[in-house]
Motif scaffolding. Structure first.
Motif, mmCIF file in Angstrom:
data_model
loop_
_atom_site.group_PDB
_atom_site.id
_atom_site.type_symbol
_atom_site.label_atom_id
_atom_site.label_comp_id
_atom_site.label_asym_id
_atom_site.label_seq_id
_atom_site.Cartn_x
_atom_site.Cartn_y
_atom_site.Cartn_z
ATOM 1 N N SER A 120 0.852 -1.196 0.000
ATOM 2 C CA SER A 120 0.000 0.000 0.000
ATOM 3 C C SER A 120 0.885 1.242 0.000
ATOM 4 N N PHE A 121 0.352 2.294 -0.578
ATOM 5 C CA PHE A 121 1.046 3.575 -0.683
ATOM 6 C C PHE A 121 0.238 4.576 0.136
ATOM 7 N N CYS A 122 0.769 5.026 1.263
ATOM 8 C CA CYS A 122 0.005 5.857 2.198
ATOM 9 C C CYS A 122 0.472 7.300 2.179
ATOM 10 N N LEU A 123 -0.189 8.108 1.375
ATOM 11 C CA LEU A 123 0.131 9.529 1.347
ATOM 12 C C LEU A 123 -1.019 10.344 1.936
ATOM 13 N N THR A 124 -2.241 10.045 1.484
ATOM 14 C CA THR A 124 -3.385 10.881 1.867
ATOM 15 C C THR A 124 -3.795 10.662 3.322
ATOM 16 N N GLY A 125 -3.916 11.765 4.049
ATOM 17 C CA GLY A 125 -4.400 11.693 5.430
ATOM 18 C C GLY A 125 -5.752 12.358 5.528
ATOM 19 N N SER A 128 -5.139 15.920 4.363
ATOM 20 C CA SER A 128 -4.068 16.136 3.386
ATOM 21 C C SER A 128 -4.342 15.392 2.089
ATOM 22 N N GLY A 129 -5.149 15.940 1.233
ATOM 23 C CA GLY A 129 -5.385 15.321 -0.063
ATOM 24 C C GLY A 129 -4.477 15.931 -1.101
ATOM 25 N N SER A 130 -5.036 16.848 -1.885
ATOM 26 C CA SER A 130 -4.280 17.454 -2.971
ATOM 27 C C SER A 130 -3.029 18.177 -2.488
ATOM 28 N N ALA A 131 -3.086 18.726 -1.293
ATOM 29 C CA ALA A 131 -1.964 19.538 -0.824
ATOM 30 C C ALA A 131 -0.732 18.688 -0.523
ATOM 31 N N LYS A 153 -5.942 7.955 5.286
ATOM 32 C CA LYS A 153 -7.261 7.607 4.753
ATOM 33 C C LYS A 153 -7.136 7.072 3.343
ATOM 34 N N TRP A 154 -8.177 6.478 2.826
ATOM 35 C CA TRP A 154 -8.266 6.105 1.419
ATOM 36 C C TRP A 154 -7.030 5.331 0.959
ATOM 37 N N THR A 155 -6.694 4.287 1.666
ATOM 38 C CA THR A 155 -5.503 3.514 1.283
ATOM 39 C C THR A 155 -5.914 2.275 0.506
ATOM 40 N N THR A 156 -5.561 2.246 -0.771
ATOM 41 C CA THR A 156 -5.844 1.082 -1.605
ATOM 42 C C THR A 156 -5.094 -0.132 -1.060
ATOM 43 N N SER A 157 -5.761 -1.264 -1.025
ATOM 44 C CA SER A 157 -5.217 -2.564 -0.550
ATOM 45 C C SER A 157 -5.023 -2.627 0.961
ATOM 46 N N ILE A 356 -9.912 11.646 -9.670
ATOM 47 C CA ILE A 356 -9.504 12.138 -8.348
ATOM 48 C C ILE A 356 -8.145 11.601 -7.915
ATOM 49 N N ILE A 357 -7.919 10.293 -8.149
ATOM 50 C CA ILE A 357 -6.680 9.715 -7.606
ATOM 51 C C ILE A 357 -5.454 10.124 -8.426
ATOM 52 N N GLU A 358 -4.312 10.011 -7.792
ATOM 53 C CA GLU A 358 -3.014 10.381 -8.386
ATOM 54 C C GLU A 358 -3.014 11.838 -8.836
ATOM 55 N N GLY A 359 -3.712 12.678 -8.129
ATOM 56 C CA GLY A 359 -3.803 14.095 -8.481
ATOM 57 C C GLY A 359 -5.128 14.355 -9.172
ATOM 58 N N THR A 360 -5.980 15.217 -8.584
ATOM 59 C CA THR A 360 -7.286 15.486 -9.188
ATOM 60 C C THR A 360 -7.097 16.256 -10.504
ATOM 61 N N SER A 361 -8.173 16.284 -11.280
ATOM 62 C CA SER A 361 -8.085 16.999 -12.563
ATOM 63 C C SER A 361 -7.730 18.472 -12.357
ATOM 64 N N HIS A 362 -8.273 19.092 -11.273
ATOM 65 C CA HIS A 362 -7.937 20.513 -11.038
ATOM 66 C C HIS A 362 -6.442 20.688 -10.817
ATOM 67 N N ILE A 363 -5.870 19.782 -10.037
ATOM 68 C CA ILE A 363 -4.437 19.894 -9.753
ATOM 69 C C ILE A 363 -3.635 19.678 -11.042
ATOM 70 N N GLY A 392 0.935 20.804 -4.819
ATOM 71 C CA GLY A 392 0.012 19.702 -5.066
ATOM 72 C C GLY A 392 0.637 18.587 -5.846
ATOM 73 N N ARG A 393 -0.064 17.418 -5.876
ATOM 74 C CA ARG A 393 0.463 16.326 -6.640
ATOM 75 C C ARG A 393 -0.037 16.403 -8.051
HETATM 76 C C1 LIG Z 1 -10.875 4.796 -4.406
HETATM 77 C C2 LIG Z 1 -9.735 5.664 -3.932
HETATM 78 C C3 LIG Z 1 -8.484 5.091 -3.682
HETATM 79 C C4 LIG Z 1 -7.435 5.867 -3.180
HETATM 80 N N1 LIG Z 1 -6.235 5.259 -2.904
HETATM 81 C C5 LIG Z 1 -5.248 6.001 -2.335
HETATM 82 C C6 LIG Z 1 -4.018 5.375 -1.942
HETATM 83 O O1 LIG Z 1 -3.811 4.169 -2.137
HETATM 84 N N2 LIG Z 1 -3.056 6.141 -1.334
HETATM 85 C C7 LIG Z 1 -3.254 7.480 -1.098
HETATM 86 O O2 LIG Z 1 -2.354 8.109 -0.545
HETATM 87 N N3 LIG Z 1 -4.397 8.100 -1.463
HETATM 88 C C8 LIG Z 1 -5.402 7.392 -2.078
HETATM 89 N N4 LIG Z 1 -6.584 8.005 -2.434
HETATM 90 C C9 LIG Z 1 -6.782 9.411 -2.101
HETATM 91 C C10 LIG Z 1 -6.636 10.350 -3.284
HETATM 92 O O3 LIG Z 1 -5.306 10.389 -3.728
HETATM 93 C C11 LIG Z 1 -7.155 11.715 -2.842
HETATM 94 O O4 LIG Z 1 -8.553 11.564 -2.678
HETATM 95 C C12 LIG Z 1 -6.836 12.820 -3.822
HETATM 96 O O5 LIG Z 1 -5.476 13.156 -3.782
HETATM 97 C C13 LIG Z 1 -7.667 14.086 -3.553
HETATM 98 O O6 LIG Z 1 -7.556 14.459 -2.222
HETATM 99 P P1 LIG Z 1 -8.902 14.763 -1.364
HETATM 100 O O7 LIG Z 1 -9.844 13.619 -1.532
HETATM 101 O O8 LIG Z 1 -8.474 15.104 0.010
HETATM 102 O O9 LIG Z 1 -9.564 15.998 -2.064
HETATM 103 P P2 LIG Z 1 -9.172 17.562 -1.809
HETATM 104 O O10 LIG Z 1 -7.712 17.742 -1.948
HETATM 105 O O11 LIG Z 1 -9.822 18.026 -0.561
HETATM 106 O O12 LIG Z 1 -9.882 18.220 -3.055
HETATM 107 C C14 LIG Z 1 -11.288 18.474 -3.072
HETATM 108 C C15 LIG Z 1 -11.582 19.247 -4.349
HETATM 109 O O13 LIG Z 1 -10.860 20.488 -4.326
HETATM 110 C C16 LIG Z 1 -10.083 20.612 -5.492
HETATM 111 N N5 LIG Z 1 -8.826 21.288 -5.185
HETATM 112 C C17 LIG Z 1 -7.946 20.988 -4.186
HETATM 113 N N6 LIG Z 1 -6.874 21.818 -4.244
HETATM 114 C C18 LIG Z 1 -7.077 22.637 -5.296
HETATM 115 C C19 LIG Z 1 -6.321 23.694 -5.901
HETATM 116 N N7 LIG Z 1 -5.133 24.054 -5.422
HETATM 117 N N8 LIG Z 1 -6.857 24.318 -6.985
HETATM 118 C C20 LIG Z 1 -8.047 23.947 -7.484
HETATM 119 N N9 LIG Z 1 -8.812 22.949 -6.969
HETATM 120 C C21 LIG Z 1 -8.326 22.297 -5.897
HETATM 121 C C22 LIG Z 1 -9.817 19.169 -5.951
HETATM 122 O O14 LIG Z 1 -9.518 19.110 -7.337
HETATM 123 C C23 LIG Z 1 -11.149 18.516 -5.621
HETATM 124 O O15 LIG Z 1 -12.052 18.756 -6.647
HETATM 125 C C24 LIG Z 1 -7.632 7.253 -2.954
HETATM 126 C C25 LIG Z 1 -8.876 7.830 -3.245
HETATM 127 C C26 LIG Z 1 -9.923 7.058 -3.713
HETATM 128 C C27 LIG Z 1 -11.239 7.710 -4.003
#
Ligand SMILES: Cc1cc2nc3c(=O)[nH]c(=O)nc-3n(C[C@H](O)[C@H](O)[C@H](O)COP(=O)(O)OP(=O)(O)OC[C@H]3O[C@@H](n4cnc5c(N)ncnc54)[C@H](O)[C@@H]3O)c2cc1C
Length: 393
Positions: A120-125, A128-131, A153-157, A356-363, A392-393
Motif C-alpha cells: 500500500s502507498f500511504c500519502l493521503t491523510g 491532506s489530499g491534494s496539498a 485515509k483512502w488507502t488502496t489494498s 480524483i486519484i493520483e492528483g485530481t483533474s484541477h491539480i 500539489g500532486r
Molecule cells: C478509491 C480511492 C483510492 C485511493 N487510494 C489512495 C491510496 O492508495 N493512497 C493514497 O495516498 N491516497 C489514495 N486516495 C486518495 C486520493 O489520492 C485523494 O482523494 C486525492 O489526492 C484528492 O484528495 P482529497 O480527496 O483530500 O480531495 P481535496 O484535496 O480536498 O480536493 C477536493 C476538491 O478540491 C479541489 N482542489 C484541491 N486543491 C485545489 C487547488 N489548489 N486548486 C483547485 N482545486 C483544488 C480538488 O480538485 C477537488 O475537486 C484514494 C482515493 C480514492 C477515491
C-alpha cells in the motif's frame, strides 16, 4: 514464484486470456460485493503481474514501461479495482527499486515481484489530499530509529497489504518509511461504500506509536516529496492513464454492441447521428489516449527528463475522456444504463475515481498550465517564465 514468460507479447497475451477466463465472468458480482476474490489475486501472482518492470534477478519479468502500459490498459478494460491494486503496488515496488538501499532492495524486492508482499502507498491523510502535506502523520527520532503515529485515509489494498510505504512529517520535512504490516501499532479499518474501484480493498491505516529502525527510511530524510513521492506518482499517473484507456474501450464495447441491436422504430440506435457523434468521440479518445500512454511510457523506458511531465499530460485528458465515455455509456443504454444488469454504471463510478486519484483533474490543470507558461508566451512579452514546483500532486 512468478512464471517466466519469454517475450513481452507472451505476457500481454497471457494476461488477456486470464482476464477473459477468470476476471470478466465474476467482476460485476465481486465489485458489487466489494471483495477481491483469491483466484484473481493468485492469477496475478502466477503471471508475474504485480511489478512486471522489476528485473528477473529479483523475480520480476524485466518488462518495459510500454508493456506495463499495455498490461494496465488490458486490466483497466475489465476491472479498475484490480488495476488500482496493481497501481498502488507498483508505486511502492518502483520506489524501492529507485530509492532503496542495497539492503532494502534485497529484503523487499523479491516479495514485491512475487506479490507475497502486497503493498500500500500511504500519502493521503484526513487533512491532506491534494496539498500532499502529511501533518496528520508524523515521525520523531528516538535515538536509534523512529516512532511513527497518525492515520492515513483512502488507502488502496489496506485490507490485505503486507508492506506499507508511509509518508510522514519529521522535523527535517516529509520522509518516506517502509513499514511491515505486522509491526506492533499498525492496524487497518476497511472502507466500504465507494462509488468506484469498489473491490480495491480500500481502508484506513492507523499507526499508533510504531517503532521503526533506521532501515525503515526510504530515500533521503526530509526530502521524500521531491524524490520518492514525485517519482512514484509518475508511475501512478501512467498506470491510471492506461487504465482509463481501458475504461474507454470497455464503454465502446458496450455502447457499440448495445446500439447495434437496439431498434428505435425501424432504425438501429447506432445509426442515429447524435449517437454516432458520441461513438466517434469515444473512438478517437481511445486512440489518442493509447498514443499518449505509449509516449509517456516510452519516455520512461528511455529515461527522458520529460517522462514525469508527460505522465500529467496523459492522465488528465484520458481520465476526463473516460468519465465522458462512461457517462455516454449510461445515457445511451437508457434505463439499462442505470441498472446493475449492465456494467455502464460501474464504469461511471470507476471513472469518477480516476479523475480524483493520483492528483485530481484541477491539480493536473494547474500543473499543466505551468508547463504552458514555461513553453509559450515569452516571444511576445519577454518574461523569464519558469516552471515553479507546486505543492500539489
Ligand atoms: C478509491 C480511492 C483510492 C485511493 N487510494 C489512495 C491510496 O492508495 N493512497 C493514497 O495516498 N491516497 C489514495 N486516495 C486518495 C486520493 O489520492 C485523494 O482523494 C486525492 O489526492 C484528492 O484528495 P482529497 O480527496 O483530500 O480531495 P481535496 O484535496 O480536498 O480536493 C477536493 C476538491 O478540491 C479541489 N482542489 C484541491 N486543491 C485545489 C487547488 N489548489 N486548486 C483547485 N482545486 C483544488 C480538488 O480538485 C477537488 O475537486 C484514494 C482515493 C480514492 C477515491
Amino acid at each position: 514464484m512468478t512464471a517466466t514468460l519469454d517475450t513481452t507479447t507472451d505476457i500481454v497475451e497471457e494476461t488477456a486470456a486470464f482476464l477473459a477466463d477468470t476476471v470478466r465472468p465474476q467482476v460485476d458480482r465481486y465489485t458489487r460485493n466489494e471483495q477481491m476474490p483469491d483466484d484473481v489475486l493468485s492469477g496475478v501472482t502466477k503471471l508475474g503481474l504485480w511489478a512486471p518492470f522489476l528485473p528477473p534477478s529479483v523475480g520480476g519479468l524485466g518488462a518495459s514501461w510500454v508493456t506495463f502500459g499495455q498490461l494496465h490498459m488490458a486490466i483497466g478494460r475489465i476491472d479498475s479495482s484490480l488495476r488500482s491494486i496493481l497501481t498502488a503496488h507498483s508505486l511502492v515496488a518502483e520506489s524501492v527499486r529507485r530509492w532503496g538501499s542495497a539492503a532494502q532492495k534485497e529484503r523487499w524486492l523479491p516479495g514485491l515481484a512475487s506479490g507475497e508482499q502486497i503493498a500500500s502507498f500511504c500519502l493521503t491523510g484526513n487533512e491532506s489530499g491534494s496539498a500532499s502535506s502529511v501533518s496528520d502523520t508524523y515521525a520523531t527520532s528516538d535515538g536509534n530509529g523512529w516512532v511513527l503515529s497518525g492515520t492515513k485515509k483512502w488507502t488502496t489494498s489496506a485490507q490485505r497489504s503486507r508492506l506499507i510505504l508511509v509518508f510522514a512529517d519529521t522535523p527535517a520535512g516529509m520522509t518516506a518509511f517502509l513499514v511491515p504490516r505486522d509491526t506492533p501499532g499498525v492496524s487497518a479499518t476497511p472502507t466500504f461504500g465507494m462509488c468506484g474501484a469498489r473491490a480495491n480493498l480500500l481502508g484506513e491505516m492507523h499507526f499508533d506509536q510504531v517503532h521503526l529502525g533506521p532501515e525503515a527510511v526510504l530515500g533521503p530524510v526530509g526530502r521524500a516529496k521531491a524524490y520518492v513521492m514525485t517519482s512514484a506518482l509518475g508511475v501512478g499517473r501512467l498506470s491510471v492513464a492506461a487504465g482509463c484507456v481501458g475504461i474507454i474501450e470497455a464503454c465502446l464495447d458496450l455502447v457499440v454492441s448495445y446500439t447495434k441491436s437496439r431498434l428505435v422504430g425501424n432504425d438501429r440506435l447506432l445509426d442515429k447521428q447524435l449517437v454516432r457523434r458520441k461513438v466517434s468521440d469515444m473512438y478517437c479518445a481511445r486512440r489518442t489516449g493509447a498514443l499518449l500512454v505509449e509516449h509517456a511510457a516510452h519516455l520512461r523506458d528511455t529515461r527522458a527528463s520529460r517522462a514525469i511531465e508527460e505522465s500529467w499530460i496523459a492522465k488528465y485528458p484520458i481520465s476526463e475522456a473516460a468519465y465522458t465515455a462512461a457517462s455516454h455509456a449510461v445515457e445511451l443504454l437508457g434505463a439499462n444504463g442505470c441498472s446493475s444488469d449492465y456494467p455502464a454504471f460501474r464504469y461511471l463510478g470507476d471513472a469518477a475515481v480516476m479523475r480524483i486519484i493520483e492528483g485530481t483533474s484541477h491539480i493536473q490543470q494547474d500543473i499543466i498550465a505551468d508547463f504552458a507558461e514555461h513553453e509559450f508566451g515569452t516571444s511576445h512579452i519577454g518574461t523569464d517564465a519558469r516552471v515553479v514546483e507546486r505543492g500539489g500532486r
